[in-house]
Structure formats: C-alpha cells, structure tokens
Design an enzyme around this catalytic site. Structure first.
Site, mmCIF file in Angstrom:
data_model
loop_
_atom_site.group_PDB
_atom_site.id
_atom_site.type_symbol
_atom_site.label_atom_id
_atom_site.label_comp_id
_atom_site.label_asym_id
_atom_site.label_seq_id
_atom_site.Cartn_x
_atom_site.Cartn_y
_atom_site.Cartn_z
ATOM 1 N N LYS A 187 43.063 41.677 47.744
ATOM 2 C CA LYS A 187 41.816 42.152 47.142
ATOM 3 C C LYS A 187 41.322 43.347 47.950
ATOM 4 C CE LYS A 187 37.321 40.198 45.724
ATOM 5 N NZ LYS A 187 36.492 38.971 45.753
ATOM 6 N N SER A 226 35.153 37.711 41.203
ATOM 7 C CA SER A 226 35.356 39.082 41.601
ATOM 8 C C SER A 226 36.782 39.376 42.073
ATOM 9 C CB SER A 226 34.370 39.450 42.708
ATOM 10 O OG SER A 226 34.653 38.733 43.885
ATOM 11 N N SER A 249 34.519 33.396 43.021
ATOM 12 C CA SER A 249 35.329 34.608 42.865
ATOM 13 C C SER A 249 36.824 34.461 43.134
ATOM 14 C CB SER A 249 34.758 35.724 43.751
ATOM 15 O OG SER A 249 33.565 36.211 43.189
#
Lengths: 540, 540
Positions: B127, B202, B226
């Site tokens: 990420k 996310s 997330s």
C-alpha cells in the site's frame, strides 16, 4: 463543611479505625523508627517473626497449614497500625474486614485442606487508587473523601481470587504528580528510617508501610517514577512493568484518559522472589480477560531461564550510566551505581558504559505530556473542595494546554524518539556483537530525599517515555563518612546547581540508595532475574 | 503547476513506467477482467502458472532453485502492469528496481546455494503508505506527489531482510478515511470482478491487485476496516491484527500521532497458508527491536496447535451475528453469514448467537475519535495543493474539534466499553461453560459495493475500537437468483433505509461476499487457524 473539616474528620476516622490495644501511648522521639515494632510490646515474638518473613515463606506455611491467615493478618494489622501512627501512611485501615476475610480463608482451608490460590491468606497493601467495593477511595483529594467504591478494581478482583487479604490502603501525594507523599487530607507521610526524609511518592504510603514491614508486598503505580522512587527510598525492590503487563482497570486516577504516556502498576517488595510470587499470581488469573489493556502474555519462565543459563554458562552484558549529564546525582547515588558496576565486573559480567540518548529532549517531551491539559483535570478536582495546591506544586508550572493536533505532534515525536532509542541499542549491540541485557542507572539524583526537596524526575521518567521495564534494586545507605560533598563542584546548569546544593552528607546519612535495572519493553521476567542476580551479588 | 497538472504528470509517469511490451492495446469492454491475463498473450503459460500459485509454493520452489526470482518477479510485474491498466490501482510501479533486486537474490542463491530469508525472491505489493527509500510516497494526496522517501518503513526493512522483492505501491483513497479507493491523483480504482464495483478501501489498490493476482501477498492498513473491506470485496483473506503485532513504524499516514484508536497493518492473501507465511516471516525478524509499538510476541505455534487439537478431538465454539440491529446487511451478506454458521454446525461445531453489545454507542464513540481534530490534519494537507475533497467526503461531516480533556473523556469511555465487552464475553462463556473461540460477523453491510455507495462502517470499526483480531474469510458471490431484495422490508431507521434501498440484485450479481472471524485481542495465530478451518469447510 469546609475542606479543613472534611480532612480533619477523615483523619480522625482513620485514627479511630485503629483498635485501642494497638495504639502507641507515646510516640518515640527518634527519627529512625525501624526498631519500634520490637520495642513496642504490641507484637508478639511470633507476630514479629511473621512480619519479618518473606511473602514466599508465608504463603508456603499458610498452604501447609503451619500458619493461619488470621495469625498472619493480625500480625500485619498490628505492624501497619504502628506504621500509620509513626509514619502517617494510611488513608484506609480496615482490620475487621481483613480479619473476616482471613477467618473465611482459614475456614475454607480447614474444610477442604486446600488454598483458594497462590496468595492464600496473605495480606497485601494497596495504594489508595485501588477501589474496594464499599470503602472510600479519596486518593489524597479532599473532594473525594466520602466517595465509596461501587465496584472493585480489577487488580483487587484478581488478587482476591488468588487468596489475598486486604487491610490497608495507603497515602499518596495530592494529584499523584510528585515523588513525595503529602496531601491536604492527612498531611505528610515520612520515611521509617528517618522521619526527616521522604518515603518517596506517589506510592509513598506503600513504600513507607512495606519498608517498615507493616506490609510484605505493596502495590503501587508509576507514571514518572512513582513505584521506583518509593522502592528506592525504602530499600525495597520495585517493579515498573511495561504498560499492559498488569491490570490497571477500574482504579482511580488523576488525568483519567491520559493515554499518551500511561501510568502502570506494579509491586514493591523486599525481594525478587516475592515480586515474582506477586506477578506470577496475578498473571495466573489471566488479567487480559478482565482488562482490555493487559497483553495476553502469561508468565514466561523461559525468559527467566535464559538469564539463568547465561549466569551458569556465560555472562550478562550490562550497560550503565551514573549521570545523565544534566543533573549529577548526589555522592551516595554515584557510589551506589559504581558499586553495582564494580560488583558486576568482579563477578565476571561485561559492564559497558551507556551514553544517555537526548536526555534533555526526552525530559521536555514527557513533561509536555504530563502538562498537556494545563492541569485542568487536577485544578478542577481541587476546586470541588476548595483545598489549595500542596506547596510542592505551583500553579505557574503548567505549560499551555495542547490543541489536539499539537498533542498528535507530541505523539509523533514520542514515537520517533522511541524508534531512535531502539536504534541506539541496536547499534551498540552490533558494535558489541551481542545483546545488551539491561541498562543500570540511578533512580533519582538523591538518596531518600529531604522533605519538599524532590525536584528532578528525568532518571525515572525516561523509562515511562520509552515504556521499558524497570526493576529497582536496593544497594546501600548514604554514609557521611564516605559520601562527601564535592565543595568545588562546578554545576552544569541551574538545575544541577539546585540539586547539588541541596546535598548535605549529615542530613542524608543512612538514607537508602538504589539503582534501577532497565530492560527493553515487556521484559519483566528477564529484568527481574537480572535484578535478582545483582541483589544476590550485593548481598541484599 | 496547478494541482490538476501535478496529478496529470504523476499519472503519466505511472503509465510511462510500464514497458511498451506490457501495454494493453485495446482495453476489454467487459466489466469482469479476471480472465484477461490469460487472453492477453502478454504472460507466458509459465508466467500465468506462477501468478496463480500460492506464495507458499513459490517460496518453496525458489528455495529449491526450481524457480528464479527474476522469473517470478517478471510474471508478477507483467500481471501487475495489466492490473494497473485495467483497474487503475498503482501509485508507483518500478520494474527495473524490482528486477535488479531479483537478479541480486538469484545471484546470491547461485553463489551460496542459500536463500536470504523465508520470503527469498517473492514479490510483495505494498500500500502506498510504505516508504521505500528513493521512491515517492504520495498516498493519494496531490500535495505529496514528488515527496521522495529518505528512509524505508520498518516493514520494508524487515520484508527486505526476509528476501522479498518490491515492485509496486498501490492506490488509496484521499485521506485514507473511506472504504473505497478514489483520489485526485489517479482517480478511481475498480474491482477486477466487476469494474462497476469498488475494490473497497482504503487498501483498495492492494485488494484489486492481489484479487487480480497481480500480486500474491498484499500489505495494507486498517483504521476502521481498510484491510478487511478490500479483502472481502476481492474474495481474499485479510488479517487485521491487534495493534502492536506487526510493525507500522515509519509509514506515511494521515492524522499522524492519532493514538486513540490506532491504525494497524497486515496482509491480504489468497489463503491462510500464505498469510501465515507472511506473519511468521515478519515476526522472525523480531520487529520489536525496530518498532517500539510492536509487542515482543514471537509466532506462537502453540496457539495454532490448540485450535488443531480442538479440531481433532473436540469442537470449536463460535458465536455469530448477521445483523447488528442498526443496519441490516444486504441479502448476499445475510446468506454468507448463514452459510458459514450452517456449515460449521454441520461440521459438528457449537455455533451460538451473539447479541451485539451497544453497537450504536460503539459506532458513535469510534467515529468521535476519527473526527477528533475536526479534520484539521486532512484539510491542511489538501490546502497545500488546492485539490478538492473527494465527493465521498464532505466538509460538513466533521464534528467539532475535541478539547484535550474531552479527548480524555472519550478515552475513558473507550476503555469502559472495552471492559464491558470483555465482561459480556466472560458472562457468555460462564453460561456456556466454555470458551468462545471467535465471533463471526459480516465485514460490511454489502457485498463488493457499487461505486460511491459505501456508507456504513460499524461492522468493521467495532473491532478497531476493541482492538480485537479479525480475519476475513471469502465465502461466496452475490447471486441475483437467490439474493432477492425483500421489497416489503421495513427499515429500522434512516440509515438502514439508505443502505437497504441501495441493494439491487442485478447490480450486485457476482460480487464477492465474505465474513470476518473476530478473536480476542492479540490472538492472531488462533484466529487465523479458525479462519483456515472455515475456509476449508467452505471449500475456499
């Protein structure tokens, strides 16, 4: 009622809780009252022996039926009653409840032949942050006098399950924010070895009562040194575990909800053996099932064994410093640290110097956390009764309240500092080619301090900022014939001057001197084992 | 440059990082692109096989010398290149750096016959909160485009030591605060199974790329769901460990320093076997020596074994709920939870209903934390470039900034809620006469959601408030022929109506459906083992 009346009433109620037959008719004039229990005639020979035993021996004898809990509890009640009369250390004293509990435990044992748990029948003293249902928790605040607890703190629940007996809750400084013990409810608590000295704080009532052997295991809390300083000032072992190892849930506190540098709880004892008994007993109750902040790590015997293995087949690697280069400790402390370093070297261990990492920065950072609400919480609680701040605190000392984004910046700085500190350790370990087992440092700049003279918290609160594990080991006593004031000492700064100027070899003569053994985060078993070895080498 | 120009330049640079031979000449018109890699002709048969292998098999073959890291890395690079072109999921793509690293690892292996660590040669996607020295970390903020990292995040350091290859950093929503993936830098990331659906967020870039098998293990973060939502929306397993189990240090974040409900990090994988490989590999590097917030708990095989023992000689006790009684999940989710409950019962496990404890209170409380600075941090970062808020967020949604004493009150309420929740579990366990091994619940109210429709976070963020461990298990796919809309459903409240109204059996047809297995705090080994058994029973 005025706050003075509320306090006077509370104080009178504490006094009244002491049965007439345990009252001291004439308070001795000596400043050292350590020998008074023997002289008093109030404790029998057996009771003196009980109170001078270790907790480990007592629970063994209780478990074998050689002692009853009533006998043990009575002995400690008497000695605690003397302690309070001599040292002014109790905020709650409840012999009837204690004896009822002891009788219940004895009956259980008689009926089943079994103990209820590893602390069966053992009295344990509690700092007055602990709630016991039905009893007051005033925590040194006048406005909290008369607040009766509606439920037990988790540590109380678990110690109770383990078989403990409660009999006293001990005094703390107003706000808990200083390392002495004075409040407007009962006044000042003093040191049993020298009433002119402080027992430390904020767990000073615990330090005094356990130091005097009015208790065998005490339970305190530590936000900036509040377990370690009273342990050090009373020649005790003290454990400041890392946050999340022992349960703090449902205890009273000031600045409740302040999580940036959290307060932790732990025992004060006469030996590591007793400390281990306490910690193992609590962990055996699986505190993480009751307290969300307790990490599910049971007692790790393997961590202790690893130290033993090093001791039997190798050596420990210990770093140390005797000064953080900002405030030089008094001569007895310097001698204490050097004594430990020398003793360890002579025993064959590797002892290397540690350079304190950014101590001024760390001190400023952790202080910013302590003052982050501009003392709003403390002042609000004082206003409820109208009591004044104790003289050790001042309204001008609080920095401006932090905005929430400023607080987050402080958190970021704290985390960055912790990471840098870990890096310092890794780099040092790489250089040495092996692990550093612990760091040995002073606990405070002074031996058991003269009243109202505790000024410098950086030797302890660095540990709170890092959330490392620390175990206090008693070392020696200040000696006016050895620990001379260096009259030509050039102070490093104003702070250093203020602390050094206060040293007086005569005044400090006989004051306990200790060091702390600092381990990495959550290394309680290991750090305790190292502390035990140091204590063994010192003969303490 | 205007923010639009900065974003366009960044987007172009990402596109330019894809070598011409991996470019898709004509984007397929189908909404499901899962079969495209095979159809594209860009990946060889061997490369397709590599990307469809498990990480566990790949590292085994790499360690035996049956595969080179260059071959494995090339295969994932190609498939990731397709993923980005189809799904818009990458914020950084760096094939040259990845291949250089792969060559280095292969050379090491060739020379020594040994791997550098348990992840030797394996590509892992990250990420875009992870810093890799020398690369940008824009994290979906236009103002952070062009910020080049000066050091690695700790997870990067440790994965690197374990032998991993990095090749892509994936997209996130602006601010990280929503469970979809859209930002003003590259726009929206879409779901490989249906481009009309979100991959979640996310960690949505991770969900999309790993779901598409452009990666085999992804690494995300979770502040309110997330990791879990992207895992669920892409038919993946996802681990939201408890705080302090895996290292978050030196990663970028929004609301940095917000510690009241901390974000945590963890893997997204196709199997528990691969999840375990990841977690064990990271823990083997002793992350607590690098990250002060990581708790020193090594991999506890005994915790996994205890589950296996229960499976071989007894049964699990699992609680579950399919609705929190505030927002009813859509029909595919209700069916998913019931499928799991039924499957477990049929396999002989004890499955009991769990009554969600104060869900509305908990949701309000955790939301108060998320909004505690009135979005000052987020808005400040947006202002630096002038980019607008994404449409999923609105300036009116933020509550008033908390004063520090109000924040402490929120902490106190959080702690009290956690304690009450533990009590609920203890009471239920006492009633059952045994331990509840885990609680099974929906991950979200919807299957992989239609764009801009993710509205309700309470099924995941209760876990963040409690800091429990949660593992997502893929279950099934929405089916328009089974999961009919209940046209006469009477919503419980406006929120419920808004979420239920949005359900459309045709639109959601084929959308992944998952559940989460929630274990107590810091029970990663155990909860993963239970999740593995559920996956096995479901045949996933």
């Amino acid at each position: 009622m005025t706050w003075e009346e509320i306090a006077a009433d509370k104080k009178a109620r504490i006094t009244a809780s002491i049965p007439p037959e345990w009252r001291i008719s004439s308070i001795p004039k000596t400043s050292n009252v350590m020998d008074y229990p023997k002289a008093s005639g109030i404790l029998s020979t057996e009771e003196l022996a009980i109170t001078e035993s270790s907790a480990t021996d007592l629970v063994a004898e209780l478990a074998m039926g050689k002692l009853t809990s009533v006998a043990v509890t009575t002995a400690f009640l008497k000695r605690a009653a003397l302690a309070h009369q001599l040292l002014n250390c109790a905020l709650e004293f409840f012999p009837e409840i204690a004896l009822a509990r002891a009788r219940e435990l004895d009956a259980h044992y008689e009926k089943t032949g079994k103990t209820v748990g590893p602390l069966h029948g053992l009295p344990i003293s509690l700092k007055d942050q602990c709630h016991i249902k039905g009893l007051e928790t005033c925590m040194g605040y006048v406005s909290w006098v008369g607040k009766y607890a509606t439920e037990d703190s988790v540590i109380v629940t678990l110690l109770y399950k383990a078989g403990a007996v409660f009999y006293v809750k001990t005094s703390v400084p107003q706000t808990l924010m200083i390392c002495e013990t004075i409040n407007n409810v009962i006044g000042r608590t003093v040191n049993p070895r020298n009433k002119n000295l402080s027992p430390g704080g904020s767990s000073g009532g615990e330090g005094a009562i356990v130091g005097f052997r009015g208790g065998v295991i005490g339970f305190g809390t530590d936000l900036g040194g509040s377990i370690r300083v009273p342990a050090a000032f009373n020649f005790l072992y003290g454990l400041r575990p890392s946050h999340g190892r022992l349960p703090y849930a449902k205890m009273a506190n000031s600045m409740e909800g302040q999580e940036s540098v959290p307060s932790v709880c732990g025992p004060l004892t006469h030996s590591i053996k007793d400390m281990r008994l306490f910690v193992k007993s609590v962990l055996a109750e699986e505190p993480w099932k009751y307290d969300s902040k307790v990490i599910p790590i049971p007692w790790r015997q393997s961590e202790e064994n690893a130290v033993k293995l090093k001791l039997s087949s190798g050596r420990l690697t210990l770093a140390y410093y005797n000064s953080n280069s900002i405030v030089l400790p008094h001569p007895p402390i310097l001698r204490g640290v050097e004594t430990v370093a020398t003793t360890l070297k002579e025993a064959g261990h590797d002892v290397v110097e540690w350079v304190p990492y950014k101590p001024a920065y760390a001190h400023a950072l952790v202080s910013r956390v302590y003052g982050s609400d501009e003392a709003t919480d403390l002042i609000t609680t004082l206003k409820e009764s109208g009591e004044p701040l104790i003289p050790n605190l001042s309204n001008d000392q609080w920095p401006k309240k932090l905005d929430i984004n400023e607080l987050w910046d402080v958190h970021f700085q704290k985390y960055a500092f912790q990471l840098e500190y870990l890096e310092q350790i890794r780099l040092a370990e790489e250089k040495l080619g092996k692990e550093i087992d612990a760091i040995i440092t002073p606990v405070a700049a002074t031996a058991a301090v003269r009243h109202d003279q505790f000024k410098y918290y950086a030797y302890t609160n660095i540990v709170n900022l890092l959330d490392f594990t620390s175990v206090v080991v008693p070392v020696t006593f200040a000696d006016k014939n050895i620990d001379k004031k260096q009259e030509d000492y050039t102070p490093l700064n104003d702070y250093d001057k203020m602390v050094y100027d206060e040293y007086d070899a005569d005044a400090y003569h006989g004051a306990p001197v200790a060091i702390q053994v600092i381990g990495k985060r959550l290394t309680e078993e290991k750090t305790m084992a190292i502390a035990e070895e140091i204590g063994r080498l010192l003969g303490n």
